[in-house]
Motif scaffolding. Structure first.
Motif, mmCIF file in Angstrom:
data_model
loop_
_atom_site.group_PDB
_atom_site.id
_atom_site.type_symbol
_atom_site.label_atom_id
_atom_site.label_comp_id
_atom_site.label_asym_id
_atom_site.label_seq_id
_atom_site.Cartn_x
_atom_site.Cartn_y
_atom_site.Cartn_z
ATOM 1 N N CYS A 1 -2.366 9.527 -0.935
ATOM 2 C CA CYS A 1 -2.072 7.827 -1.347
ATOM 3 C C CYS A 1 -2.838 7.058 -0.530
ATOM 4 N N HIS A 2 -3.330 5.748 -1.550
ATOM 5 C CA HIS A 2 -3.858 4.892 -1.544
ATOM 6 C C HIS A 2 -3.723 3.455 -0.237
ATOM 7 N N ARG A 3 -2.746 2.474 -2.057
ATOM 8 C CA ARG A 3 -2.311 1.797 -1.046
ATOM 9 C C ARG A 3 -1.083 1.567 -0.550
ATOM 10 N N ALA A 4 -0.906 0.310 0.669
ATOM 11 C CA ALA A 4 0.518 -0.429 1.008
ATOM 12 C C ALA A 4 1.588 0.638 0.478
ATOM 13 N N ASP A 5 1.320 0.098 -1.012
ATOM 14 C CA ASP A 5 3.160 0.056 -1.099
ATOM 15 C C ASP A 5 3.230 2.044 -1.440
ATOM 16 N N ASP A 6 1.945 3.158 -2.152
ATOM 17 C CA ASP A 6 2.595 4.114 -1.601
ATOM 18 C C ASP A 6 2.728 4.725 -0.519
ATOM 19 N N ILE A 7 2.145 4.438 0.561
ATOM 20 C CA ILE A 7 2.112 4.924 2.004
ATOM 21 C C ILE A 7 3.327 4.506 2.108
ATOM 22 N N MET A 8 4.406 3.833 1.684
ATOM 23 C CA MET A 8 5.816 3.720 2.432
ATOM 24 C C MET A 8 6.451 4.694 1.350
ATOM 25 N N THR A 9 6.265 4.370 -0.329
ATOM 26 C CA THR A 9 6.577 5.378 -1.225
ATOM 27 C C THR A 9 6.612 6.884 -0.399
ATOM 28 N N ALA A 10 5.730 7.293 0.179
ATOM 29 C CA ALA A 10 5.437 8.864 1.002
ATOM 30 C C ALA A 10 6.277 8.753 1.785
ATOM 31 N N ILE B 1 -0.554 -2.243 6.550
ATOM 32 C CA ILE B 1 0.884 -2.143 8.105
ATOM 33 C C ILE B 1 0.790 -0.725 9.094
ATOM 34 N N ALA B 2 -0.312 -1.162 9.920
ATOM 35 C CA ALA B 2 -0.108 0.260 10.891
ATOM 36 C C ALA B 2 1.120 -0.481 11.849
ATOM 37 N N ASP B 3 1.400 -1.192 12.167
ATOM 38 C CA ASP B 3 2.292 -1.804 13.012
ATOM 39 C C ASP B 3 3.803 -0.515 12.589
ATOM 40 N N ILE B 4 3.884 -0.689 11.067
ATOM 41 C CA ILE B 4 5.426 -0.070 10.726
ATOM 42 C C ILE B 4 5.289 1.140 10.800
ATOM 43 N N LEU B 5 3.704 2.126 10.289
ATOM 44 C CA LEU B 5 3.494 3.548 10.294
ATOM 45 C C LEU B 5 3.533 3.674 11.862
ATOM 46 N N GLY B 6 3.002 2.752 12.879
ATOM 47 C CA GLY B 6 3.373 2.990 14.674
ATOM 48 C C GLY B 6 4.828 3.306 14.670
ATOM 49 N N GLU B 7 5.215 2.404 14.092
ATOM 50 C CA GLU B 7 6.673 1.888 14.559
ATOM 51 C C GLU B 7 7.530 3.723 14.324
ATOM 52 N N LYS B 8 7.052 4.393 12.967
ATOM 53 C CA LYS B 8 7.698 5.860 12.118
ATOM 54 C C LYS B 8 6.666 6.674 12.604
#
Length: 385
Positions: free
Chosen positions: A223-232, A254-261
């Motif tokens: 996954c490259h794009r931020a929306d694809d990362i969130m879909t994953a 979207i680093a803050d979101i990924l960190g929270e998750k």
């Protein structure tokens, strides 16, 4: 066997350094790590001559053995494009372990890789962790690390050209969900079956996905794009999968979101251009921003996108652009091993681990540094004269 008179970087704790020490190797395992010199030195022992001894480098996202060194189509087995859902493909059946790039890896101090199929299919085959040298592939295998998934441009473009599904991101995600839901129900039927005749008809695709649903394998999501990362992450959340975000190019957005998750990412290839639309926001600061947000990060070459011997160069660039040096070294040693699922075997110098060791003439990120020796499972496979 002793390797003595070396500066040891163990990668245990905060990259513990032993200014002058030795490592004992027996039956392919590390049995002792200590300061000073061994009490007795034998002719077969290795004098480190004051050089750096550290665990071998690890790249957990490559296509080693699937795209041959200088090969034509006959030497390329990286994508099975006949069906978008192919979890039953096993990497062990496709790797050419005699490919010249494995020797390049050993000379560059890369002792373990994770390799597997490409990213044309929404669901491809398994990802295999292996040592880079052995008598044969079967003896090199460490473990099956995960199942390959792909989102975004690659499957969408390929199947649009074939005038087949998926032709959109929505269809790609839908095919993945359909396969996972089918495998989930297949597994439930197997569990409820009290007699052989109650079992569902054998389904090789569902069988291949059951270890993933049981948490025995990770979901390696291209996954490259931020929306694809969130879909994953969304799909993995729906099915209780453990995701590994491969490339994660727009992760810094979207680093803050990924960190929270509590996300885990494999970034790379680092040294590349923005050669397709999904790479428009590629940044050399990606690894640093992800790390600062609390994301555990490994670094890859995506070989052959970057040749395997450029792994340390990619990590050095990540350090130059903000990733702390100790984290950049971890990203191609112990962190890589942990994210790959085999941190109990290799990635650091510790008693009980495999003797996958390299001797360096200097700093691992200095371009003039030479790999002087590469040892895998206690056997020396490369020495620089």
């Amino acid at each position: 066997m002793y390797i003595y008179n070396a500066e040891i970087i163990t990668m245990e704790g905060e990259i513990s350094r032993i200014p002058l020490g030795f490592v004992r190797v027996e039956d392919g395992k590390i049995t002792e790590v200590s300061e000073g010199r061994p009490e007795k030195i034998s002719p077969g022992d290795i004098d480190g001559a004051g050089n750096i001894l550290m665990p071998g480098f690890i790249d957990i996202h490559t296509h080693m053995g699937f795209i041959g060194d200088g090969a034509s189509d006959e030497g390329i087995d990286v994508n099975e494009g006949s069906d978008p859902v192919m979890p039953q493909l096993r990497s062990v059946d496709g790797i050419n372990f005699r490919d010249g790039y494995f020797a390049d890896a050993v000379r560059a101090g890369v002792t373990s890789v994770v390799t597997g199929v490409g990213s044309l299919n929404p669901i491809g085959g398994d990802m295999l962790a292996l040592k880079t040298s052995a008598r044969c592939l079967d003896e090199a295998v460490i473990m099956r690390s995960g199942i390959k998934f792909a989102l975004g441009e690659n499957p969408k473009s390929y199947y649009t050209e074939r005038d087949e599904a998926p032709q959109t991101r929505m269809a790609t995600a839908a095919l993945i969900r359909e396969a996972l839901e089918k495998a989930k129900r297949y597994g439930e039927l197997l569990e409820r079956a009290e007699e052989p005749e109650d079992r569902p008809d054998y389904d090789i695709k569902c069988e291949a996905l059951l270890p993933l649903l049981r948490g025995e394998l990770k979901a390696h999501f291209h996954c490259h794009r931020a929306d694809d990362i969130m879909t994953a992450l969304r799909i993995c959340g729906e099915f209780g999968l453990e995701p590994l975000l491969v490339h994660c190019t727009e992760g810094h957005l979207i680093a803050d979101i990924l960190g929270e998750k509590g996300a885990k990412a494999v970034v790379g290839p680092i040294i590349c251009d923005r050669g397709k639309p999904e790479l428009a926001n590629a940044s050399l600061e990606n690894a640093a921003k992800l790390y600062r947000a609390g994301v555990k990060v490994a670094i890859c070459t995506d070989h052959p996108e970057n040749p395997i011997n450029f792994l340390t160069a990619g990590a050095a660039y990540c350090h130059k652009y903000g990733l702390p040096k100790e984290e950049a070294v971890k990203a191609i040693t112990i962190t890589a091993a942990e994210l790959g699922g085999f941190g109990d075997r290799t990635g650091s110098i510790a008693v009980g681990k495999d003797a996958d060791l390299i001797l360096l003439s200097g700093d691992p990120f200095e371009i003039q540094t030479d790999v002087l020796m590469t040892m895998i499972n206690g056997k020396v496979y490369f020495e620089r004269n």
